[in-house]
Design an enzyme around this catalytic site. Sequence first.
Site, PDB file in Angstrom:
ATOM      1  CB  SER A   1      -0.940   0.012   1.213  1.00 54.64           C
ATOM      2  OG  SER A   1      -0.202  -0.043   2.422  1.00 54.64           O
TER       3      SER A   1
ATOM      4  CG  ASP B   1      -1.835   5.055   9.075  1.00 58.24           C
ATOM      5  OD1 ASP B   1      -0.589   4.940   9.005  1.00 58.24           O
ATOM      6  OD2 ASP B   1      -2.610   4.466   8.296  1.00 58.24           O
TER       7      ASP B   1
ATOM      8  CG  HIS C   1      -0.430   3.450   5.368  1.00 60.81           C
ATOM      9  ND1 HIS C   1      -1.330   2.965   6.296  1.00 60.81           N
ATOM     10  CD2 HIS C   1      -0.268   2.465   4.438  1.00 60.81           C
ATOM     11  CE1 HIS C   1      -1.710   1.748   5.934  1.00 60.81           C
ATOM     12  NE2 HIS C   1      -1.076   1.415   4.824  1.00 60.81           N
TER      13      HIS C   1
END
Length: 238
Positions: free
Chosen positions: A18, A189, A192
Amino acid sequence: MSTLKRVVWPQIILFGDSITQFAFQANGWGSEISHKLTRKCDVVNRGLSGYNTRWAKIVLPRIVPISDAPIAAVTVFFGANDCALEDKNPAQHVPLQEFSENLKDIVRYLVSIGVSNDKIIFITPPPLQEAAWEKECLLKGSALNRSNSMAGQYAQACVQAAGQSGVEVLDLWTLMQKDGQDFSVYLSDGLHLSDKGNQFVEEHLWTLLERRVTDLPFILPYWGDVDPKCPENSLLCD
């Protein structure tokens, strides 16, 4: 009529989880690199959110096949999911030794399709800010499923695998914590990247990419060099 020679853009392929998938968001590290290479190279995002190296090496031949487009560089950016704690997140967890072997297998495949070792760059997972990530986990009804110390073990394994495979490595886990700095500013967070984290990755990665792309020519003539009376002479030449 003679067949026109197709213009083929070289490629930089960003392969990862991601943190790579989100690299083309506003102020993302991938979009900034793509901007720097406009008219020289296509920066191709092959980020797969949630993936680990076990799954990545399976799909790699499907998403990076043999191609006539020359590859200038490939980044391999995994580990943030592999390092998930086995007892808390067994679906994504990959044992440390397997993680290392998977990275080497990815290099072997890329070399087999003509990407030389000097064009491959490993990127380690960044450090984990546990308090912030725990909040994210709790919002989803789960316990904290990663730790910074575990992320560090996978980062170290990535560095070692890079050395054993003859490829370069960007060790984010170490660099973001250098001299005891507050690395939480690099994370949105806890896991990320924040805007500052994206900038950090882009700046450090560019120092490794720049010499690999410095000789790439500007593709197609600058508009001021096009012959207005006979543009074909300028635009259809090799």
